[in-house]
Design a protein around this motif. Structure first.
Motif, PDB file in Angstrom:
ATOM      1  N   PRO A  87      -7.348  29.469 104.432  1.00  0.00           N
ATOM      2  CA  PRO A  87      -7.086  29.551 102.980  1.00  0.00           C
ATOM      3  C   PRO A  87      -7.177  30.962 102.405  1.00  0.00           C
ATOM      4  N   ARG A  88      -6.294  31.224 101.478  1.00  0.00           N
ATOM      5  CA  ARG A  88      -6.367  32.456 100.704  1.00  0.00           C
ATOM      6  C   ARG A  88      -7.363  32.327  99.547  1.00  0.00           C
ATOM      7  N   VAL A  89      -7.576  31.078  99.090  1.00  0.00           N
ATOM      8  CA  VAL A  89      -8.431  30.902  97.914  1.00  0.00           C
ATOM      9  C   VAL A  89      -9.540  29.878  98.170  1.00  0.00           C
ATOM     10  N   ASN A  90      -9.173  28.614  98.335  1.00  0.00           N
ATOM     11  CA  ASN A  90     -10.171  27.548  98.368  1.00  0.00           C
ATOM     12  C   ASN A  90     -10.183  26.797  99.693  1.00  0.00           C
ATOM     13  N   LEU A  91     -11.385  26.534 100.191  1.00  0.00           N
ATOM     14  CA  LEU A  91     -11.593  25.767 101.419  1.00  0.00           C
ATOM     15  C   LEU A  91     -12.503  24.579 101.116  1.00  0.00           C
ATOM     16  N   ALA A  92     -12.113  23.403 101.589  1.00  0.00           N
ATOM     17  CA  ALA A  92     -12.988  22.236 101.521  1.00  0.00           C
ATOM     18  C   ALA A  92     -12.981  21.561 102.886  1.00  0.00           C
ATOM     19  N   ASN A 119     -10.468  41.717 106.633  1.00  0.00           N
ATOM     20  CA  ASN A 119      -9.879  40.412 106.345  1.00  0.00           C
ATOM     21  C   ASN A 119      -9.076  40.564 105.065  1.00  0.00           C
ATOM     22  N   ARG A 120      -7.772  40.552 105.214  1.00  0.00           N
ATOM     23  CA  ARG A 120      -6.870  40.770 104.084  1.00  0.00           C
ATOM     24  C   ARG A 120      -6.383  39.452 103.484  1.00  0.00           C
ATOM     25  N   ARG A 121      -6.751  38.324 104.124  1.00  0.00           N
ATOM     26  CA  ARG A 121      -6.212  37.033 103.697  1.00  0.00           C
ATOM     27  C   ARG A 121      -7.175  36.238 102.840  1.00  0.00           C
ATOM     28  N   CYS A 122      -8.362  36.016 103.339  1.00  0.00           N
ATOM     29  CA  CYS A 122      -9.236  34.977 102.799  1.00  0.00           C
ATOM     30  C   CYS A 122      -9.992  35.431 101.555  1.00  0.00           C
ATOM     31  N   SER A 123     -10.366  34.450 100.763  1.00  0.00           N
ATOM     32  CA  SER A 123     -11.224  34.735  99.614  1.00  0.00           C
ATOM     33  C   SER A 123     -12.609  35.153 100.099  1.00  0.00           C
ATOM     34  N   ARG A 124     -13.361  35.768  99.221  1.00  0.00           N
ATOM     35  CA  ARG A 124     -14.692  36.250  99.591  1.00  0.00           C
ATOM     36  C   ARG A 124     -15.619  35.094  99.979  1.00  0.00           C
ATOM     37  N   ALA A 125     -15.473  33.967  99.303  1.00  0.00           N
ATOM     38  CA  ALA A 125     -16.302  32.809  99.646  1.00  0.00           C
ATOM     39  C   ALA A 125     -16.004  32.330 101.056  1.00  0.00           C
ATOM     40  N   VAL A 126     -14.742  32.329 101.434  1.00  0.00           N
ATOM     41  CA  VAL A 126     -14.360  31.888 102.783  1.00  0.00           C
ATOM     42  C   VAL A 126     -14.828  32.895 103.829  1.00  0.00           C
ATOM     43  N   ILE A 127     -14.700  34.189 103.535  1.00  0.00           N
ATOM     44  CA  ILE A 127     -15.159  35.215 104.477  1.00  0.00           C
ATOM     45  C   ILE A 127     -16.645  35.052 104.775  1.00  0.00           C
ATOM     46  N   ASN A 128     -17.434  34.713 103.753  1.00  0.00           N
ATOM     47  CA  ASN A 128     -18.865  34.495 103.977  1.00  0.00           C
ATOM     48  C   ASN A 128     -19.111  33.385 104.988  1.00  0.00           C
ATOM     49  N   VAL A 129     -18.318  32.310 104.920  1.00  0.00           N
ATOM     50  CA  VAL A 129     -18.457  31.204 105.883  1.00  0.00           C
ATOM     51  C   VAL A 129     -18.045  31.670 107.275  1.00  0.00           C
ATOM     52  N   ASP A 189      -7.042  42.804  97.832  1.00  0.00           N
ATOM     53  CA  ASP A 189      -7.455  42.249  96.544  1.00  0.00           C
ATOM     54  C   ASP A 189      -7.838  40.787  96.756  1.00  0.00           C
ATOM     55  N   ASN A 190      -8.877  40.557  97.577  1.00  0.00           N
ATOM     56  CA  ASN A 190      -9.266  39.196  97.952  1.00  0.00           C
ATOM     57  C   ASN A 190      -9.795  38.429  96.742  1.00  0.00           C
TER      58      ASN A 190
END
Length: 565
Positions: free
Chosen positions: A533-538, A240-250, A265-266
Motif C-alpha cells: 500500500p501507498r497509504v492504508n494497510l489492514a 522506501n519511496r512507495r509506502c506510507s510512514r505507518a506502513v514503513i514502521n510495520v 513525499d510519503n
C-alpha cells in the motif's frame, strides 16, 4: 542519482561485481535502469566499436518490456528473460548440445527419460531447439525447465562458453535475483563469472525477503549462498519511496536486516490489524463493516488472499481452480503463477489472439499467427481466417475448453502443446506399471484433462481477467512489484488448507523454533503483502487468537492499531 546509485556506478567503473539488496518500494528497477544508463553514457561508444552489448536478464516478459521502455529500447542493451539469454548462449553449439542431451536424459525423472539407444539413434539427425510446445528429446526439443538444466551442463562442461559469453556481454545484470533459480545463479556466479577470466561484471538486483516462489522444479534462490556471494560487493538501499510512514514502521518490525526510511513525499497513512472473531466470509463481512463504520476506509481497495479459494468463487473460475487442487503436486502453484502448460497456452496465445482480433489490432494478430507458422498467402486464406477468429471469440464465451482447443487445433490457428494434443485424442502417457507413484500420477493427469476439457471456456476467460488484474482481488503471489493506495491482506490458514505457510505459527513464534523453513516462507509473503500500500494497510486475520500471537501483532502494529472484535 542517489548515493546508492553512485556506489553502483563506482563498482561498475572499477570492474567489481556487486549485489544490490533493497527493501520493498526502494526503487530497485530505478537503480537498475540508472546503472544501464551510466554504462550507455560511459561505455556506449566502446561497446559499439567492439560489437558488444550489455545483458540484462529478467524474471518475466513484463519486466523485460518495462526495462526496455525505460532505456528507450537502446540496441546496446540486450534485455531478455533468463531462458532466452541462456538459450542464445548455447543454441549455436549444436554438436556440443547433442553430446549433452544423453547426459541430461539420465538426470531426468524416470517417467520422462528416453531409451539411451533410441536417443543415440535419433540425435545425429535433429537440430536441438527451444520450444513452447513441450519437451521431446528424441526430436531435440527442449522446454522451459530443460533449458535451465541443459545450459548449466553446457557451461560446466565447456569453459570456453563462459569466455565467449563474457566477450559478447562484458556486463550482465540480473533483475529480481531472489526469484532466479539456484541452478541459474550457480551457473552465473559459480561458472560463468570465475571462468570469464576477468572479462565480466555481474550485477544482481533484488531483495532476498521478496522471494515467494517456492514450487516447481526451479524455485527462486532467495538469499545468495555465502560461497557464491563472497566475490560480490554488497550494496544496500534503505529508501522506501512507495509506502506510507505507518506502513514503513510495520515493515521495519517484520525484517531486521534493512531499516527503511521514507524517501519521497510519503503519506502518513495507517496500518492496522483486525481479528474479527469469526472465520470465512462471516469474518470478512464483520471486518469490512468495522473498516467502513469505525475507520472510514475508502471503498476502493485491493484485497489480497493467500489462496484462490474465495477469489475463484467471486471471480467465476472456482471449478477450474478445484481441478488444479485435485491434481495435487506442484500443479496448483503452477496454476497460481500462470505457468502451468495448459494455463500458459490459454493466457499467452489464445487470449491475446482473441483480444487482438476483438480490438482490431491487425499487426499483433499477424505477429501471433505467423509466429506459430500459420500461412496467410491468398485472399481465401484471409477470408477463412476472419471467420475462424470470429468463431473463436464467440466460442470462448459459449463452448467448453475442449471444444475451443479442438477448434484451434483443427483450424491451425495456433500450435497446441503436444500433451494437450495427445489428451484431446484420448491418449495416455506410458509409465512403468511397476511404479505405483508414476501410475497414480498418470491417473491424476488423465482425470485432470478429462475434467478440464469438459469445463466452460468462460472460466478460463474469468481466470485470465483475474490474472491480468481486471478484478479487485489478487493472490499474494500475484502482486509482487505492484502497489495500490489501500490494501486488505486476508490471513486464512484454515481456508488455505496446505502446509507451505502458517500465519498463526509465524505470528505466535512457534515455527521460528520448530519449522524455520516455513517461518521464512511465511514471513516473506507477509512482508510482500504488507509492503504493497501507498497509504492504508489492514491485515484481517481469520484464524483463532492466542496469547503469543496477540502479543506479536501488538508489537508489529502498535497497541492502538490492533483490533480484536
Amino acid at each position: 542519482m542517489t548515493t546508492v546509485d553512485e556506489e553502483i556506478a563506482g563498482a561498475i567503473d572499477g570492474g567489481k561485481s556487486f549485489i544490490l539488496d533493497a527493501g520493498a518500494g526502494a526503487g530497485k528497477t530505478y537503480s537498475l535502469v540508472e546503472a544501464l544508463r551510466h554504462l550507455l553514457r560511459e561505455r556506449g561508444s566502446q561497446l559499439r566499436s567492439r560489437g558488444q552489448q550489455i545483458a540484462c536478464i529478467t524474471f518475466t516478459n513484463v519486466a523485460k518490456d518495462e526495462i526496455s521502455e525505460r532505456i528507450g529500447h537502446d540496441p546496446l542493451v540486450r534485455v531478455s528473460t533468463i531462458h532466452d539469454f541462456l538459450w542464445d548462449a548455447i543454441a549455436g553449439h549444436q554438436r556440443a548440445l547433442r553430446r549433452i542431451l544423453p547426459i541430461y536424459n539420465l538426470m531426468m525423472k524416470p517417467a520422462r527419460q528416453k531409451s539411451a539407444d533410441e536417443l543415440a539413434a535419433a540425435l545425429p539427425a535433429v537440430a536441438v531447439t527451444y520450444s513452447d510446445r513441450g519437451s521431446n528429446l528424441l526430436k531435440g526439443r527442449l522446454h522451459h525447465d530443460d533449458v535451465l538444466n541443459v545450459a548449466r551442463l553446457m557451461f560446466t562442461e565447456h569453459p570456453i562458453l563462459s569466455r565467449l559469453t563474457a566477450a559478447k556481454f562484458p556486463f550482465l545484470f540480473v533483475d529480481e535475483y531472489q526469484d532466479t533459480s539456484r541452478a541459474v545463479i550457480e551457473t552465473i556466479l559459480g561458472t560463468l563469472l570465475p571462468k570469464s577470466e576477468g572479462l565480466l561484471v555481474v550485477g544482481l538486483f533484488g531483495d532476498k525477503l521478496q522471494n515467494i516462489y517456492h514450487g516447481g522444479e526451479h524455485p527462486g534462490v532467495g538469499e545468495i549462498p555465502v560461497e557464491l556471494a563472497a566475490p560480490l560487493q554488497t550494496i544496500v538501499k534503505t529508501d522506501n519511496r512507495r509506502c506510507s510512514r505507518a506502513v514503513i514502521n510495520v515493515l521495519n518490525r517484520i525484517r531486521t536486516d534493512i531499516e527503511q526510511v521514507p524517501a519521497a513525499d510519503n503519506a502518513e497513512g495507517s496500518a492496522i490489524y483486525i481479528q474479527p472473531g469469526l472465520n470465512g466470509q462471516d469474518g470478512l463481512d464483520r471486518a469490512n463493516q468495522f473498516l467502513a463504520e469505525s475507520r472510514r476506509w475508502p471503498a476502493e481497495r485491493k484485497e489480497l488472499y493467500l489462496t484462490h479459494r474465495l477469489i475463484g468463487r467471486k471471480a467465476g473460475y472456482a471449478d477450474l481452480l478445484q481441478l488444479y487442487n485435485d491434481r495435487q503436486g506442484f500443479h496448483k502453484e503452477a496454476f497460481t503463477r500462470g505457468d502451468d502448460e495448459a494455463i500458459a497456452f490459454f493466457m499467452e496465445q489464445i487470449e491475446p489472439l482473441a483480444a487482438a482480433w476483438t480490438a482490431g489490432r491487425s499487426g499483433q494478430i499477424l505477429s501471433l499467427l505467423k509466429r506459430r507458422g500459420y500461412a496467410l498467402t491468398t485472399n481465401d486464406d484471409k477470408r477463412k481466417t476472419r471467420l475462424a477468429l470470429d468463431h473463436l471469440v464467440e466460442a470462448r464465451n459459449t463452448a467448453s475448453i475442449g471444444s475451443v482447443l479442438s477448434y484451434v487445433h483443427q483450424t491451425g490457428l495456433l500450435a497446441l502443446p503436444e500433451e494437450i494434443i495427445l489428451r484431446l485424442a484420448g491418449g495416455t502417457i506410458e509409465v512403468d506399471a511397476e511404479d505405483p507413484k508414476l501410475v497414480e500420477r498418470e491417473e491424476l493427469s488423465r482425470a485432470f484433462y478429462a475434467g478440464l476439457f469438459a469445463l466452460p471456456y468462460a472460466q478460463v476467460v474469468a481466470y485470465a481477467a483475474f490474472f491480468a488484474d481486471h478484478t479487485p482481488y489478487a493472490t499474494k503471489h500475484g502482486v509482487k512489484g505492484a502497489e495500490f493506495d489501500n490494501v486488505l491482506v486476508i490471513l486464512d490458514d484454515e481456508g488455505a488448507n496446505w502446509n507451505i505457510y502458517s500465519f498463526s505459527k509465524y505470528l505466535n513464534g512457534e515455527d521460528a523454533k520448530k519449522n524455520e523453513k516455513r517461518w521464512n516462507k511465511t514471513r516473506n509473503i507477509f512482508y510482500v503483502c504488507c509492503s504493497r500500500p501507498r497509504v492504508n494497510l489492514a491485515v484481517i486475520d481469520l484464524a483463532a487468537r492466542s496469547v503469543a500471537k496477540d502479543a506479536r501483532v501488538r508489537e508489529l502494529f502498535g497497541v492502538d492499531n490492533a483490533f480484536f472484535l
